[in-house]
Motif scaffolding. Structure first.
Motif, PDB file in Angstrom:
ATOM      1  N   GLN A  16      -1.516   4.756  -7.346  1.00  0.00           N
ATOM      2  CA  GLN A  16      -2.334   3.861  -8.165  1.00  0.00           C
ATOM      3  C   GLN A  16      -1.465   3.047  -9.110  1.00  0.00           C
ATOM      4  OE1 GLN A  16      -4.879   6.951  -9.719  1.00  0.00           O
ATOM      5  NE2 GLN A  16      -6.659   6.094  -8.673  1.00  0.00           N
ATOM      6  N   GLU A  17      -0.499   3.703  -9.721  1.00  0.00           N
ATOM      7  CA  GLU A  17       0.396   2.997 -10.641  1.00  0.00           C
ATOM      8  C   GLU A  17       1.218   1.940  -9.904  1.00  0.00           C
ATOM      9  OE1 GLU A  17       3.448   3.977 -14.296  1.00  0.00           O
ATOM     10  OE2 GLU A  17       2.965   5.571 -12.885  1.00  0.00           O
ATOM     11  N   ARG A  18       1.661   2.273  -8.710  1.00  0.00           N
ATOM     12  CA  ARG A  18       2.444   1.327  -7.907  1.00  0.00           C
ATOM     13  C   ARG A  18       1.609   0.101  -7.557  1.00  0.00           C
ATOM     14  NH1 ARG A  18       3.344   0.508  -2.368  1.00  0.00           N
ATOM     15  NH2 ARG A  18       1.787   2.085  -1.955  1.00  0.00           N
ATOM     16  N   LEU A  19       0.375   0.303  -7.090  1.00  0.00           N
ATOM     17  CA  LEU A  19      -0.491  -0.823  -6.742  1.00  0.00           C
ATOM     18  C   LEU A  19      -0.831  -1.665  -7.967  1.00  0.00           C
ATOM     19  CD1 LEU A  19      -2.869   0.838  -4.152  1.00  0.00           C
ATOM     20  CD2 LEU A  19      -1.147  -0.923  -3.707  1.00  0.00           C
ATOM     21  N   TRP A  20      -1.060  -1.010  -9.100  1.00  0.00           N
ATOM     22  CA  TRP A  20      -1.359  -1.732 -10.339  1.00  0.00           C
ATOM     23  C   TRP A  20      -0.161  -2.601 -10.729  1.00  0.00           C
ATOM     24  CZ3 TRP A  20       0.772  -1.927 -15.195  1.00  0.00           C
ATOM     25  CH2 TRP A  20       0.010  -2.572 -16.170  1.00  0.00           C
ATOM     26  N   THR A  21       1.048  -2.052 -10.596  1.00  0.00           N
ATOM     27  CA  THR A  21       2.256  -2.794 -10.947  1.00  0.00           C
ATOM     28  C   THR A  21       2.431  -4.012 -10.046  1.00  0.00           C
ATOM     29  OG1 THR A  21       3.317  -0.772 -11.716  1.00  0.00           O
ATOM     30  CG2 THR A  21       4.764  -2.622 -11.239  1.00  0.00           C
ATOM     31  N   VAL A  22       2.208  -3.833  -8.758  1.00  0.00           N
ATOM     32  CA  VAL A  22       2.300  -4.961  -7.824  1.00  0.00           C
ATOM     33  C   VAL A  22       1.288  -6.034  -8.210  1.00  0.00           C
ATOM     34  CG1 VAL A  22       1.905  -5.666  -5.427  1.00  0.00           C
ATOM     35  CG2 VAL A  22       3.260  -3.621  -5.917  1.00  0.00           C
ATOM     36  N   ASP A  23       0.072  -5.629  -8.576  1.00  0.00           N
ATOM     37  CA  ASP A  23      -0.946  -6.596  -8.987  1.00  0.00           C
ATOM     38  C   ASP A  23      -0.540  -7.326 -10.264  1.00  0.00           C
ATOM     39  OD1 ASP A  23      -3.678  -7.767  -8.668  1.00  0.00           O
ATOM     40  OD2 ASP A  23      -3.935  -6.819 -10.637  1.00  0.00           O
ATOM     41  N   GLN A  24       0.155  -6.651 -11.168  1.00  0.00           N
ATOM     42  CA  GLN A  24       0.612  -7.304 -12.388  1.00  0.00           C
ATOM     43  C   GLN A  24       1.709  -8.319 -12.094  1.00  0.00           C
ATOM     44  OE1 GLN A  24      -1.007  -6.736 -15.439  1.00  0.00           O
ATOM     45  NE2 GLN A  24      -2.297  -5.778 -13.888  1.00  0.00           N
ATOM     46  N   ASN A  68      -3.139  -9.570  -0.613  1.00  0.00           N
ATOM     47  CA  ASN A  68      -2.372  -8.962   0.474  1.00  0.00           C
ATOM     48  C   ASN A  68      -2.613  -7.468   0.619  1.00  0.00           C
ATOM     49  OD1 ASN A  68      -1.352 -11.494   0.709  1.00  0.00           O
ATOM     50  ND2 ASN A  68       0.706 -11.006   0.003  1.00  0.00           N
ATOM     51  N   LEU A  69      -2.902  -6.787  -0.468  1.00  0.00           N
ATOM     52  CA  LEU A  69      -3.072  -5.343  -0.412  1.00  0.00           C
ATOM     53  C   LEU A  69      -4.522  -4.926  -0.203  1.00  0.00           C
ATOM     54  CD1 LEU A  69      -0.612  -4.373  -3.283  1.00  0.00           C
ATOM     55  CD2 LEU A  69      -0.210  -4.301  -0.831  1.00  0.00           C
ATOM     56  N   ASN A  70      -5.422  -5.888  -0.102  1.00  0.00           N
ATOM     57  CA  ASN A  70      -6.830  -5.578   0.128  1.00  0.00           C
ATOM     58  C   ASN A  70      -7.105  -5.471   1.619  1.00  0.00           C
ATOM     59  OD1 ASN A  70      -7.300  -5.734  -2.605  1.00  0.00           O
ATOM     60  ND2 ASN A  70      -8.008  -7.835  -2.537  1.00  0.00           N
TER      61      ASN A  70
END
Length: 150
Positions: free
Chosen positions: A81-89, A96-98
């Protein structure tokens, strides 16, 4: 405290354990490894390693209870979750991740029943009502208690 209680307490804190050879490996959210939990792990290290390596018969996977985590306090995010949040930031608004899927429904649809069905599914799974926020410098999960659109 028996091994089942140790595992229950550790899992309720979001701490993950695994064995690599004769080493006990640990992954924990920030702040989860308190001195008390570290002592607990040290005191039970041999038994935990035996369990994780499958060398003990006195506890099986079904004897470790699932423990409901209290929603009264902030929940730590997982590594993923933290990794995906960071990529979104770093790349806001990128889809792309959806994963997207379209479903064509033919025939008459009772919109009210469809809405109730979706609401029931969403009410059963906390993750479908989860947002993320910064609290005291840490990223946490914020679970919306219930739906307002009934």
């Amino acid at each position: 405290m028996n091994l089942t209680q140790v595992l229950s307490q550790i899992s309720s804190q979001g701490i993950k354990l695994w064995a690599e050879g004769d080493e006990l490996k640990i992954r924990a959210p920030k702040g989860a490894l308190t001195p008390e939990i570290r002592d607990l792990l040290s005191q039970n290290k041999l038994e935990l390693l035996q369990l994780l390596q499958g060398k003990t018969n006195n506890i099986d996977a079904t004897s470790v209870p699932l423990v409901s985590v209290s929603r009264d306090k902030d929940l730590p995010v997982s590594y993923q979750q933290e990794r995906l949040w960071t990529v979104d930031q770093l790349m806001p608004g990128m889809a792309n991740l959806n994963l997207c899927i379209a479903v064509r429904i033919e025939g008459l649809i009772d919109i009210e029943i469809l809405q109730k069905s979706w609401n029931e599914i969403i009410s059963r799974y906390d993750i479908l009502r989860t947002n993320f926020a910064f609290v005291e410098g840490s990223l946490v999960q914020v679970v919306i208690p219930s739906l307002t659109n009934e």
